[in-house]
Write an enzyme that holds these catalytic residues in place. Structure first.
Site, PDB file in Angstrom:
ATOM      1  N   GLY A 288       0.791  -1.222   0.000  1.00  7.71           N
ATOM      2  CA  GLY A 288       0.000   0.000   0.000  1.00  7.71           C
ATOM      3  C   GLY A 288       0.824   1.272   0.000  1.00  7.71           C
ATOM      4  N   ARG A 289       2.097   1.153  -0.415  1.00  4.55           N
ATOM      5  CA  ARG A 289       3.017   2.301  -0.429  1.00  4.55           C
ATOM      6  C   ARG A 289       3.290   2.857   0.976  1.00  4.55           C
ATOM      7  NH1 ARG A 289       3.318   0.092  -4.576  1.00  4.55           N
ATOM      8  NH2 ARG A 289       3.563   0.997  -6.653  1.00  4.55           N
ATOM      9  N   MET A 290       3.015   2.044   2.006  1.00  2.17           N
ATOM     10  CA  MET A 290       3.330   2.433   3.380  1.00  2.17           C
ATOM     11  C   MET A 290       4.730   1.933   3.714  1.00  2.17           C
ATOM     12  SD  MET A 290       0.850   4.222   4.579  1.00  2.17           S
ATOM     13  CE  MET A 290       0.976   4.118   6.364  1.00  2.17           C
TER      14      MET A 290
END
Length: 219
Positions: free
Chosen positions: A197-199
């Site tokens: 999630g691009r975290m």
């Protein structure tokens, strides 16, 4: 995906999910050089191509930037070492503005390391010791190439190489005065681990009064 589908896919649509590993402040080494060495060894053990390739960014005194890939040739508590032609564009820029940034990207491991610091020339003895280890063709190339200068043709370049090769035929090839090493003394090093999630995990080390402060950055 077929060739037809690949050719029509928009660049903006290119993406993949990162999910291999995590990186926590409690898990990293207290010293970023140790952490870098650990990650580098893991990348090397994974048989990654050109594992020591790094993007080197320099800038003129006026702040105009330029980047290129160079090879890391050593790292220890003093810093990160690489070698080049001092009269090349990067050499000239480092001479007038001795600040630079490095970036390693090991895609199969979903990892990136960013390094910032001040740069200084290595001693001639150190550069000489490394130069003697290089393959003979590479040493001849250092003499033959006026790096970053404009040349009229490939033929001109190869003619100069043959001339240099003949000049040093059956002789030891000395270190050119215009060629040698640089040491980047890091004051900031960031380790990036891809996450879902691009975290992403971003753990940063920043030097203050000879001590390294460790903190997390938002992705």
């Amino acid at each position: 995906m077929s060739e037809d589908n690949r050719s029509t896919k928009s660049i903006a649509e290119l993406r993949r999910e990162y999910s291999q590993q995590a990186l926590a402040e409690s898990e990293v080494c207290k010293n970023p050089i140790d952490q870098f060495s650990e990650w580098f060894e893991q990348a090397y053990s994974a048989d990654l191509l050109d594992v020591n390739a790094m993007n080197l960014s320099t800038a003129t005194k006026q702040g105009k930037p330029s980047s290129r890939i160079v090879l890391l040739k050593g790292v220890d508590e003093a810093g990160f070492r690489f070698y080049t032609n001092y009269e090349s564009r990067k050499g000239r820029e480092l001479n007038e503005n001795p600040h630079a940034a490095l970036c390693f990207y090991w895609a199969p491991l979903e990892r990136q390391v960013r390094i910032e610091g001040e740069v200084e020339r290595l001693s001639r003895l150190t550069s000489e010791a490394y130069f003697k280890q290089r393959p003979r063709e590479s040493r001849l190339g250092a003499w033959a190439s006026k790096q970053s200068d404009q040349v009229s043709s490939r033929e001109e370049l190869e003619k100069r190489f043959r001339k240099i090769k003949q000049k040093f035929k059956n002789e030891e090839i000395p270190l050119p005065d215009f060629w040698g090493g640089f040491l980047l003394r890091a004051h900031r090093i960031e380790f990036w681990q891809g996450r879902k999630g691009r975290m992403h995990d971003r753990i940063c080390y920043e030097k203050s009064n000879a001590e390294w402060n460790i903190f997390r950055l938002a992705p």
